[in-house]
Motif scaffolding. Structure first.
Motif, PDB file in Angstrom:
ATOM      1  N   ASN A 409      41.000  41.047  49.067  1.00 16.99           N
ATOM      2  CA  ASN A 409      40.147  40.272  49.982  1.00 16.99           C
ATOM      3  C   ASN A 409      39.002  39.608  49.230  1.00 16.99           C
ATOM      4  OD1 ASN A 409      41.719  40.987  52.202  1.00 16.99           O
ATOM      5  ND2 ASN A 409      40.509  42.829  52.618  1.00 16.99           N
ATOM      6  N   TYR A 410      38.314  40.397  48.385  1.00 18.58           N
ATOM      7  CA  TYR A 410      37.200  39.822  47.628  1.00 18.58           C
ATOM      8  C   TYR A 410      37.675  38.752  46.645  1.00 18.58           C
ATOM      9  CZ  TYR A 410      33.604  43.029  49.309  1.00 18.58           C
ATOM     10  OH  TYR A 410      32.705  43.705  50.091  1.00 18.58           O
ATOM     11  N   ALA A 411      38.834  38.952  46.042  1.00 18.49           N
ATOM     12  CA  ALA A 411      39.362  37.951  45.109  1.00 18.49           C
ATOM     13  C   ALA A 411      39.662  36.639  45.834  1.00 18.49           C
ATOM     14  CB  ALA A 411      40.614  38.489  44.418  1.00 18.49           C
ATOM     15  N   ARG A 412      40.243  36.729  47.032  1.00 21.02           N
ATOM     16  CA  ARG A 412      40.515  35.502  47.797  1.00 21.02           C
ATOM     17  C   ARG A 412      39.212  34.814  48.214  1.00 21.02           C
ATOM     18  NH1 ARG A 412      44.685  38.893  49.700  1.00 21.02           N
ATOM     19  NH2 ARG A 412      43.368  39.655  51.396  1.00 21.02           N
ATOM     20  N   LYS A 413      38.235  35.617  48.654  1.00 14.53           N
ATOM     21  CA  LYS A 413      36.949  35.018  49.021  1.00 14.53           C
ATOM     22  C   LYS A 413      36.264  34.383  47.808  1.00 14.53           C
ATOM     23  CE  LYS A 413      36.014  38.147  52.891  1.00 14.53           C
ATOM     24  NZ  LYS A 413      35.109  39.205  53.417  1.00 14.53           N
ATOM     25  N   LEU A 414      36.365  35.043  46.645  1.00 17.80           N
ATOM     26  CA  LEU A 414      35.760  34.497  45.437  1.00 17.80           C
ATOM     27  C   LEU A 414      36.420  33.185  45.038  1.00 17.80           C
ATOM     28  CD1 LEU A 414      33.854  34.705  43.015  1.00 17.80           C
ATOM     29  CD2 LEU A 414      35.554  36.147  41.887  1.00 17.80           C
ATOM     30  N   GLU A 415      37.729  33.120  45.146  1.00 21.01           N
ATOM     31  CA  GLU A 415      38.432  31.881  44.807  1.00 21.01           C
ATOM     32  C   GLU A 415      38.015  30.755  45.745  1.00 21.01           C
ATOM     33  OE1 GLU A 415      40.833  29.459  42.569  1.00 21.01           O
ATOM     34  OE2 GLU A 415      40.199  31.522  42.211  1.00 21.01           O
ATOM     35  N   ALA A 416      37.905  31.066  47.053  1.00 20.54           N
ATOM     36  CA  ALA A 416      37.455  30.047  48.001  1.00 20.54           C
ATOM     37  C   ALA A 416      36.023  29.614  47.712  1.00 20.54           C
ATOM     38  CB  ALA A 416      37.577  30.582  49.427  1.00 20.54           C
ATOM     39  N   ALA A 417      35.157  30.582  47.361  1.00 18.58           N
ATOM     40  CA  ALA A 417      33.770  30.240  47.044  1.00 18.58           C
ATOM     41  C   ALA A 417      33.685  29.392  45.775  1.00 18.58           C
ATOM     42  CB  ALA A 417      32.944  31.509  46.892  1.00 18.58           C
ATOM     43  N   ARG A 418      34.523  29.682  44.795  1.00 18.21           N
ATOM     44  CA  ARG A 418      34.519  28.876  43.571  1.00 18.21           C
ATOM     45  C   ARG A 418      34.989  27.449  43.841  1.00 18.21           C
ATOM     46  NH1 ARG A 418      36.998  33.310  39.258  1.00 18.21           N
ATOM     47  NH2 ARG A 418      34.998  34.356  38.822  1.00 18.21           N
ATOM     48  N   ILE A 419      35.979  27.298  44.715  1.00 19.28           N
ATOM     49  CA  ILE A 419      36.428  25.947  45.061  1.00 19.28           C
ATOM     50  C   ILE A 419      35.296  25.180  45.734  1.00 19.28           C
ATOM     51  CG2 ILE A 419      38.037  24.667  46.509  1.00 19.28           C
ATOM     52  CD1 ILE A 419      40.074  26.892  46.024  1.00 19.28           C
ATOM     53  N   THR A 420      34.607  25.851  46.666  1.00 21.88           N
ATOM     54  CA  THR A 420      33.466  25.213  47.325  1.00 21.88           C
ATOM     55  C   THR A 420      32.367  24.899  46.322  1.00 21.88           C
ATOM     56  OG1 THR A 420      33.988  26.455  49.339  1.00 21.88           O
ATOM     57  CG2 THR A 420      31.802  25.460  49.185  1.00 21.88           C
ATOM     58  N   GLU A 421      32.129  25.831  45.403  1.00 23.84           N
ATOM     59  CA  GLU A 421      31.114  25.624  44.367  1.00 23.84           C
ATOM     60  C   GLU A 421      31.470  24.437  43.484  1.00 23.84           C
ATOM     61  OE1 GLU A 421      27.747  26.576  41.862  1.00 23.84           O
ATOM     62  OE2 GLU A 421      28.303  27.188  43.885  1.00 23.84           O
ATOM     63  N   ALA A 422      32.734  24.325  43.107  1.00 23.74           N
ATOM     64  CA  ALA A 422      33.155  23.198  42.272  1.00 23.74           C
ATOM     65  C   ALA A 422      33.021  21.875  43.024  1.00 23.74           C
ATOM     66  CB  ALA A 422      34.602  23.401  41.822  1.00 23.74           C
ATOM     67  N   ARG A 423      33.300  21.890  44.333  1.00 22.22           N
ATOM     68  CA  ARG A 423      33.160  20.663  45.131  1.00 22.22           C
ATOM     69  C   ARG A 423      31.697  20.259  45.254  1.00 22.22           C
ATOM     70  NH1 ARG A 423      35.805  22.294  49.054  1.00 22.22           N
ATOM     71  NH2 ARG A 423      34.106  22.977  50.416  1.00 22.22           N
ATOM     72  N   GLU A 424      30.820  21.250  45.437  1.00 21.70           N
ATOM     73  CA  GLU A 424      29.394  20.939  45.556  1.00 21.70           C
ATOM     74  C   GLU A 424      28.756  20.641  44.210  1.00 21.70           C
ATOM     75  OE1 GLU A 424      27.575  24.174  47.520  1.00 21.70           O
ATOM     76  OE2 GLU A 424      28.455  23.739  49.491  1.00 21.70           O
ATOM     77  N   GLN A 425      29.382  21.103  43.132  1.00 18.76           N
ATOM     78  CA  GLN A 425      28.827  20.885  41.804  1.00 18.76           C
ATOM     79  C   GLN A 425      28.755  19.397  41.470  1.00 18.76           C
ATOM     80  OE1 GLN A 425      27.555  23.234  39.909  1.00 18.76           O
ATOM     81  NE2 GLN A 425      26.979  21.850  38.257  1.00 18.76           N
ATOM     82  N   LYS A 426      29.683  18.623  42.028  1.00 22.31           N
ATOM     83  CA  LYS A 426      29.683  17.194  41.749  1.00 22.31           C
ATOM     84  C   LYS A 426      28.469  16.488  42.339  1.00 22.31           C
ATOM     85  CE  LYS A 426      34.733  16.985  41.599  1.00 22.31           C
ATOM     86  NZ  LYS A 426      35.957  16.372  42.170  1.00 22.31           N
ATOM     87  N   GLN A 427      27.873  17.098  43.370  1.00 23.47           N
ATOM     88  CA  GLN A 427      26.714  16.501  44.011  1.00 23.47           C
ATOM     89  C   GLN A 427      25.407  17.059  43.462  1.00 23.47           C
ATOM     90  OE1 GLN A 427      27.260  17.288  48.158  1.00 23.47           O
ATOM     91  NE2 GLN A 427      29.134  16.082  48.313  1.00 23.47           N
ATOM     92  N   ARG A 428      25.480  18.008  42.560  1.00 23.31           N
ATOM     93  CA  ARG A 428      24.274  18.626  42.040  1.00 23.31           C
ATOM     94  C   ARG A 428      23.781  17.909  40.793  1.00 23.31           C
ATOM     95  NH1 ARG A 428      26.297  24.761  42.360  1.00 23.31           N
ATOM     96  NH2 ARG A 428      26.021  25.129  44.582  1.00 23.31           N
ATOM     97  N   THR A 429      22.574  18.315  40.407  1.00 22.20           N
ATOM     98  CA  THR A 429      22.012  17.796  39.171  1.00 22.20           C
ATOM     99  C   THR A 429      22.803  18.338  37.983  1.00 22.20           C
ATOM    100  OG1 THR A 429      19.825  17.677  40.140  1.00 22.20           O
ATOM    101  CG2 THR A 429      19.936  17.725  37.747  1.00 22.20           C
ATOM    102  N   THR A 430      23.190  17.450  37.117  1.00 23.86           N
ATOM    103  CA  THR A 430      23.939  17.862  35.932  1.00 23.86           C
ATOM    104  C   THR A 430      23.127  17.514  34.703  1.00 23.86           C
ATOM    105  OG1 THR A 430      25.115  15.739  35.908  1.00 23.86           O
ATOM    106  CG2 THR A 430      26.176  17.591  37.046  1.00 23.86           C
ATOM    107  N   VAL A 431      23.266  18.332  33.701  1.00 19.03           N
ATOM    108  CA  VAL A 431      22.566  18.147  32.437  1.00 19.03           C
ATOM    109  C   VAL A 431      23.607  18.012  31.344  1.00 19.03           C
ATOM    110  CG1 VAL A 431      20.972  19.152  30.771  1.00 19.03           C
ATOM    111  CG2 VAL A 431      20.547  19.426  33.210  1.00 19.03           C
ATOM    112  N   SER A 432      23.496  16.929  30.596  1.00 20.64           N
ATOM    113  CA  SER A 432      24.420  16.689  29.493  1.00 20.64           C
ATOM    114  C   SER A 432      23.636  16.654  28.191  1.00 20.64           C
ATOM    115  CB  SER A 432      25.162  15.358  29.682  1.00 20.64           C
ATOM    116  OG  SER A 432      25.869  15.353  30.909  1.00 20.64           O
ATOM    117  N   VAL A 433      24.210  17.236  27.183  1.00 19.93           N
ATOM    118  CA  VAL A 433      23.566  17.261  25.867  1.00 19.93           C
ATOM    119  C   VAL A 433      23.879  15.950  25.167  1.00 19.93           C
ATOM    120  CG1 VAL A 433      23.401  18.454  23.661  1.00 19.93           C
ATOM    121  CG2 VAL A 433      23.749  19.765  25.756  1.00 19.93           C
ATOM    122  N   LEU A 434      22.854  15.109  25.035  1.00 26.98           N
ATOM    123  CA  LEU A 434      23.057  13.842  24.329  1.00 26.98           C
ATOM    124  C   LEU A 434      23.140  14.070  22.826  1.00 26.98           C
ATOM    125  CD1 LEU A 434      20.636  11.452  26.255  1.00 26.98           C
ATOM    126  CD2 LEU A 434      23.105  11.710  26.525  1.00 26.98           C
TER     127      LEU A 434
END
Length: 499
Positions: A409-434
């Motif tokens: 159960n926790y593994a399935r919830k974690l996978e769903a949370a990671r998918i949501t996290e990856a989707r929201e990551q695109k809208q977050r502030t990102t830092v790139s090493v120039l």
């Protein structure tokens, strides 16, 4: 020439007009020449200290890097209504400078720098601090963090979302390694700061449940190896079957033991009732085999009574035969003997021999009964032990099954949370090493800035000494000063006479 006159303004006339620029310059030059030793001493002292300070610091190598910050939705504020919804409110974007300042605060935070110091090594970065004794007021790690901050330089480039980072150290390799570690730790830390807490929570839960599941599997495996039983139900069934067979055998043995005991009691009474010596020949007793036949009839009756009830025809007939034989013997004994020859009574001997056999059988049956009871008790204890082990095995298996379900159960919830996290990551502030941490090619020394600052301070100190020397004098140093002070012309001057 020093003219020590009264300089009270109230006692002197109005001063003359202000001196010209050439005259003022000449006066200051005269003052400088007159106090040249003091001015030179002040300048030399300050500049000497500056040179000494410039020689103390060693060359430092600075590694540089730069990161690009792309601002995202976490720097956008949307006011919530009382019901928790945004309600179409206008989003407010944080100021770019404020957002980048927040990034620099994360970059220079104490915990992040302390983690960098621990990763690179306190002894490698600052061996002098590592050699110190531990002080509760100033821990070594706090001193190292403070010195690391002194060597760290983070600046915002004007008009761009770029942070220029530099770190200086006496060792170029350590400068580059420390800055590289700082960037890696910074990226990981800001990802943790701005990430959704649900993912970290679920990761912690998955790790904890996985640890518990591994421990439960190990306990179950050790239990199975220790006892070596696969099917407890089958083993307990076999033990119960063996126990039933032993109980049946024990009952039969008890019955045989009671029969043997009764037979031994009968033979004892018979042996006690039978005389040891018997008349072997008498004209009045007749056949001496009659008593033996009586014994056989009694034994037959005893055997029938052990197998049948008393009103059974066989038992009744046997009893009648015994009574007839006893009556016959009593009638023969009433007549007085004429010629009598006595000897060992064979009936008594046979009864004693049968009694010994009966007691031997009784003793053997008692031993067998004791052995059967011990075996049955062991079987019962073994069955109880297997039942307890079965309960324990069921508990371990149940715990493992519950942990497996919980882990899934926790593994399935974690996978769903990671998918949501990856989707929201695109809208977050990102830092790139120039630019990654560079290798310092040249050492940067602070000697020239120190010398320049020291030179300026030395000149200021020399001028200050000259000004104070002139301000603290109570005499006039030139005729012009005297004319300006009193408004009278100087008629003549006397040169200083050297003694």
């Amino acid at each position: 020439m020093d003219l020590d006159l009264d300089r009270d303004p109230a006692a002197r006339p109005a001063p003359s007009a202000a001196p010209s620029a050439a005259s003022a310059l000449r006066e200051w030059l005269e003052i400088a020449f007159r106090d040249k030793r003091r001015i030179a001493a002040a300048f030399a002292l300050c500049f000497g200290l500056t040179v000494l300070a410039a020689l103390l610091p060693t060359a430092r190598y600075q590694s540089e890097a730069s990161v690009l910050v792309r601002l995202g939705h976490e720097y956008v504020y949307v006011a919530d209504n009382t019901d928790g919804s945004s309600g179409g409110a206008m989003p407010l974007m944080f100021d770019r400078t404020e957002a980048l300042s927040a990034e620099t605060q994360i970059l220079a935070s104490r915990d992040l720098i302390a983690e960098v110091v621990r990763h690179v090594g306190l002894g490698r970065l600052y061996p002098d601090i590592a050699r110190q004794r531990e002080d509760s007021d100033r821990p070594k790690l706090d001193q190292a963090v403070e010195r690391f901050r002194q060597g760290l330089d983070a600046q915002l480039l004007k008009g761009a979302t770029v942070i220029q980072i530099g770190f200086s150290h006496r060792d170029p390799a350590l400068a580059q390694a420390a800055l590289r570690t700082l960037l890696q730790t910074y990226l990981a830390r800001r990802a943790a700061v701005f990430s959704d807490g649900q993912v970290r929570f679920l990761e912690g839960q998955v790790a904890a449940v996985d640890k518990r599941l591994q421990r439960a599997e190990q306990d179950l495996s050790r239990f199975k190896r220790a006892h070596g039983i696969v099917d407890y139900g089958q083993q307990i069934g076999l033990l119960l079957q063996q126990g039933n067979e032993l109980e049946s055998r024990l009952n039969d043995t008890d019955q045989q033991a009671r029969t043997a005991s009764e037979r031994a009691k009968t033979l004892t009474r018979l042996a006690n009732a039978t005389p040891a010596n018997l008349v072997q020949f008498s004209e009045s007793l007749g056949d001496p085999q009659v008593p033996r036949q009586l014994l056989e009839l009694r034994l037959k009756e005893q055997g029938l009574r052990s197998r049948y009830v008393d009103d059974n025809p066989l038992v009744v007939n046997a009893g009648n035969d015994v009574a007839t034989a006893e009556a016959f013997i009593r009638d023969q004994r009433k007549a007085p003997p004429t010629t009598v020859r006595t000897g060992r009574n064979p009936v008594r001997e046979a009864a004693e021999l049968d009694l010994l056999r009966a007691r031997s059988d009784e003793s053997a049956l008692a031993g067998s009964r004791k052995a059967l009871q011990d075996t049955l008790q062991q079987l019962r204890r073994r069955a109880d032990e297997l039942s307890r082990q079965q309960i324990e095995l069921a508990a371990l298996s149940r715990e493992q099954k519950l942990l497996e379900d919980s882990y899934g159960n926790y593994a399935r919830k974690l996978e769903a949370a990671r998918i949501t996290e990856a989707r929201e990551q695109k809208q977050r502030t990102t830092v790139s090493v120039l630019q990654a941490a560079s290798w310092p090619l040249k050492a940067k020394s602070a000697r020239l800035p120190i010398l320049a600052i020291g030179l300026c301070l030395s000149v200021v100190a020399a001028l200050l000494v000259a000004f104070l020397s002139q301000a603290l004098r109570s005499s006039f140093q030139s005729p012009e000063q005297l004319e300006r002070a009193f408004g009278l012309p100087v008629l003549a001057t006397l040169p200083r006479v050297q003694r």
